[in-house]
Design a protein around this motif. Structure first.
Motif, PDB file in Angstrom:
ATOM      1  N   LYS A 128      35.774  30.291  40.064  1.00  0.00           N
ATOM      2  CA  LYS A 128      34.890  30.979  41.162  1.00  0.00           C
ATOM      3  C   LYS A 128      34.312  32.101  40.662  1.00  0.00           C
ATOM      4  O   LYS A 128      34.735  33.211  39.856  1.00  0.00           O
ATOM      5  CB  LYS A 128      35.923  31.219  42.436  1.00  0.00           C
ATOM      6  N   GLN A 129      33.012  32.398  40.835  1.00  0.00           N
ATOM      7  CA  GLN A 129      32.048  33.343  40.455  1.00  0.00           C
ATOM      8  C   GLN A 129      32.542  34.525  41.456  1.00  0.00           C
ATOM      9  O   GLN A 129      32.859  34.619  42.572  1.00  0.00           O
ATOM     10  CB  GLN A 129      30.952  33.256  40.629  1.00  0.00           C
ATOM     11  N   ILE A 130      32.863  35.744  40.713  1.00  0.00           N
ATOM     12  CA  ILE A 130      33.070  37.122  41.351  1.00  0.00           C
ATOM     13  C   ILE A 130      31.876  37.732  41.898  1.00  0.00           C
ATOM     14  O   ILE A 130      30.893  38.188  40.878  1.00  0.00           O
ATOM     15  CB  ILE A 130      33.944  37.913  40.442  1.00  0.00           C
ATOM     16  N   VAL A 131      31.505  37.925  43.255  1.00  0.00           N
ATOM     17  CA  VAL A 131      30.381  38.279  43.637  1.00  0.00           C
ATOM     18  C   VAL A 131      30.535  39.509  44.629  1.00  0.00           C
ATOM     19  O   VAL A 131      30.074  40.558  44.642  1.00  0.00           O
ATOM     20  CB  VAL A 131      29.593  37.238  44.441  1.00  0.00           C
ATOM     21  N   THR A 132      31.310  39.151  45.697  1.00  0.00           N
ATOM     22  CA  THR A 132      31.566  39.990  46.785  1.00  0.00           C
ATOM     23  C   THR A 132      32.608  41.045  46.741  1.00  0.00           C
ATOM     24  O   THR A 132      33.423  40.856  45.789  1.00  0.00           O
ATOM     25  CB  THR A 132      31.588  39.085  48.191  1.00  0.00           C
ATOM     26  N   LYS A 133      32.730  41.984  47.625  1.00  0.00           N
ATOM     27  CA  LYS A 133      33.763  42.890  47.337  1.00  0.00           C
ATOM     28  C   LYS A 133      34.964  42.075  47.703  1.00  0.00           C
ATOM     29  O   LYS A 133      36.210  42.666  47.175  1.00  0.00           O
ATOM     30  CB  LYS A 133      33.647  43.906  48.581  1.00  0.00           C
ATOM     31  N   GLN A 134      35.318  40.967  48.633  1.00  0.00           N
ATOM     32  CA  GLN A 134      36.430  40.322  48.764  1.00  0.00           C
ATOM     33  C   GLN A 134      36.763  39.596  47.653  1.00  0.00           C
ATOM     34  O   GLN A 134      37.930  39.425  47.070  1.00  0.00           O
ATOM     35  CB  GLN A 134      36.268  39.320  50.148  1.00  0.00           C
ATOM     36  N   TYR A 166      40.335  39.127  42.899  1.00  0.00           N
ATOM     37  CA  TYR A 166      40.239  38.834  41.507  1.00  0.00           C
ATOM     38  C   TYR A 166      41.336  39.936  40.828  1.00  0.00           C
ATOM     39  O   TYR A 166      42.236  39.654  39.737  1.00  0.00           O
ATOM     40  CB  TYR A 166      38.986  39.350  41.083  1.00  0.00           C
ATOM     41  N   ARG A 167      41.061  41.469  41.350  1.00  0.00           N
ATOM     42  CA  ARG A 167      41.877  42.390  40.864  1.00  0.00           C
ATOM     43  C   ARG A 167      43.475  42.255  41.073  1.00  0.00           C
ATOM     44  O   ARG A 167      44.281  42.803  40.420  1.00  0.00           O
ATOM     45  CB  ARG A 167      41.479  43.642  41.577  1.00  0.00           C
ATOM     46  N   LYS A 168      43.689  41.360  41.962  1.00  0.00           N
ATOM     47  CA  LYS A 168      45.386  41.080  42.414  1.00  0.00           C
ATOM     48  C   LYS A 168      45.602  40.150  41.245  1.00  0.00           C
ATOM     49  O   LYS A 168      47.032  39.947  40.979  1.00  0.00           O
ATOM     50  CB  LYS A 168      45.608  40.177  43.621  1.00  0.00           C
ATOM     51  N   LYS A 169      45.116  39.373  40.451  1.00  0.00           N
ATOM     52  CA  LYS A 169      45.442  38.446  39.563  1.00  0.00           C
ATOM     53  C   LYS A 169      44.939  38.824  38.155  1.00  0.00           C
ATOM     54  O   LYS A 169      45.250  38.169  37.122  1.00  0.00           O
ATOM     55  CB  LYS A 169      44.757  37.172  39.812  1.00  0.00           C
ATOM     56  N   SER A 170      44.383  39.965  38.078  1.00  0.00           N
ATOM     57  CA  SER A 170      44.232  40.510  36.606  1.00  0.00           C
ATOM     58  C   SER A 170      44.581  42.121  36.507  1.00  0.00           C
ATOM     59  O   SER A 170      44.986  42.898  37.501  1.00  0.00           O
ATOM     60  CB  SER A 170      42.652  40.604  36.491  1.00  0.00           C
ATOM     61  N   ALA A 171      45.008  42.500  35.309  1.00  0.00           N
ATOM     62  CA  ALA A 171      45.434  43.828  34.986  1.00  0.00           C
ATOM     63  C   ALA A 171      44.661  44.187  33.782  1.00  0.00           C
ATOM     64  O   ALA A 171      44.362  43.374  32.873  1.00  0.00           O
ATOM     65  CB  ALA A 171      46.830  44.048  35.143  1.00  0.00           C
TER      66      ALA A 171
END
Length: 346
Positions: A81-87, A92-97
């Motif tokens: 999934k492309q990361i585009v919107t604030k949502q 994405y940030r919940k699944k990355s660190a």
């Protein structure tokens, strides 16, 4: 180095650019091209190493990848999934660190270890305030990262450098990410502590099914931990391939020079010629025309000064951006790299 689990991309980066406007005179600004068109993928369960000199854009790639910097251009895809919107960014940030280079400056000195690890859990609503299960969860995460339970209420200044980095890893691991960016996470540590942290990252990768982008200057460390390695120079990827191929069959002259500088205790390798790169890295505000590396390259020809080299796949999975791609071996076993205008010997 662990085995690549599959060829399904978790992270896909397409023509990523990160330009910072800087003031040059009066009100005039110019773009500082920290990252200038980078494309790569990171497969599930894989560690991609990223190397290059200071100022080449490695850290900027990592931070832009997590949207700590807003990309100037390009696409970032996560799990198809492309990361585009604030949502999209929030999910994405919940699944990355990220594990930062300096473990001391990246930890809040006014917060205890428990508060530092628990901050992300509260932000992403893993637990409600006052939930007694959160303490037990934090203690389990600390134990996974080699931290004792009695350290829960201590502050960062009460720990050694290696212990602080374990706290940073625990903070990243607590939110159960799929993807972690490790930005020079062992460069500030003693050699003995480096090995402990590297082994910890490998263990956690296997247990938690993690995917890493491992950024470092240390080529020996990168070779040990990485499945594939990308080499950056002045905002561009100049070579990318699996770790064994890159070390045994480097094609870009910058990669060859970097590998020649690795210290060794092998007596058979002590007589190898070290390639010294002269001059400094050009300014990313005004990069050279043609190949950006031609001002320091020992193989550069007239074509390199005017024509940017294409980024091509020379063998399956091995990509290089250089005009010298047709490599042959002479009767003495030496490599010859052929360009359209001249042949040079390595």
């Amino acid at each position: 180095m662990s085995e690549i689990r599959n060829d399904t991309p978790l992270i896909e980066v397409r023509n990523l650019k990160e330009h910072f406007p800087i003031q040059v005179s009066g009100l005039k600004t110019k773009p500082l091209k920290a990252v200038d068109g980078v494309s790569f993928t990171i497969n599930r369960g894989e560690t991609l190493g990223l190397v290059g000199e200071s100022g080449c854009g490695k850290t900027t790639v990592g931070r832009t990848l997590l949207h700590l910097y807003k990309p100037t251009a390009g696409e970032i895809w996560f799990d198809g999934k492309q990361i585009v919107t604030k949502q999209d960014i929030l999910e994405y940030r919940k699944k990355s660190a990220m594990v930062f280079q300096d473990p001391y400056s990246s930890l809040n000195p006014r917060m205890t270890v428990g508060q530092i690890i628990g901050e992300g859990l509260m932000t992403h609503k893993f637990f409600k305030a006052g939930d007694p299960k959160m303490k037990e969860y934090i203690l389990n995460v600390m134990e996974q990262c080699g931290l004792q339970g009695y350290m829960l209420h201590r502050y960062p200044h009460q720990f050694s450098g290696g212990q602080r980095q374990r706290i940073c890893i625990a903070r990243a691991l607590a939110v159960k990410p799929k993807f972690i960016v490790c930005d020079e996470c062992v460069s500030a540590l003693d050699v003995s502590i480096q090995s402990q942290i590297i082994n910890l990252l490998e263990e956690l990768k296997e247990k938690e099914d993690l995917t890493y982008l491992f950024i470092s200057h240390d080529l020996s460390v990168v070779r040990y931990i990485s499945d594939r390695i990308g080499v950056m120079y002045l905002g561009n990827m100049v070579e990318l391939g699996d770790a064994d191929t890159l070390f045994k069959d480097p094609r870009h002259p910058y990669t060859i020079a970097l590998l020649s500088s690795i210290p060794t205790t092998d007596m058979n390798a002590l007589d190898k010629e070290r390639i010294i790169l002269e001059g400094n890295i050009p300014s990313p505000v005004k990069p050279p025309e043609g190949c950006k590396f031609h001002t320091r390259c020992y193989m550069a020809c007239d074509k390199c000064k005017v024509v940017p080299p294409p980024y091509v796949e020379v063998t399956p999975g091995h990509h290089v951006a250089c005009h010298f791609l047709d490599k042959k071996v002479d009767e003495n076993g030496k490599y010859l790299f052929e360009c359209t205008t001249k042949t040079v010997e390595r």
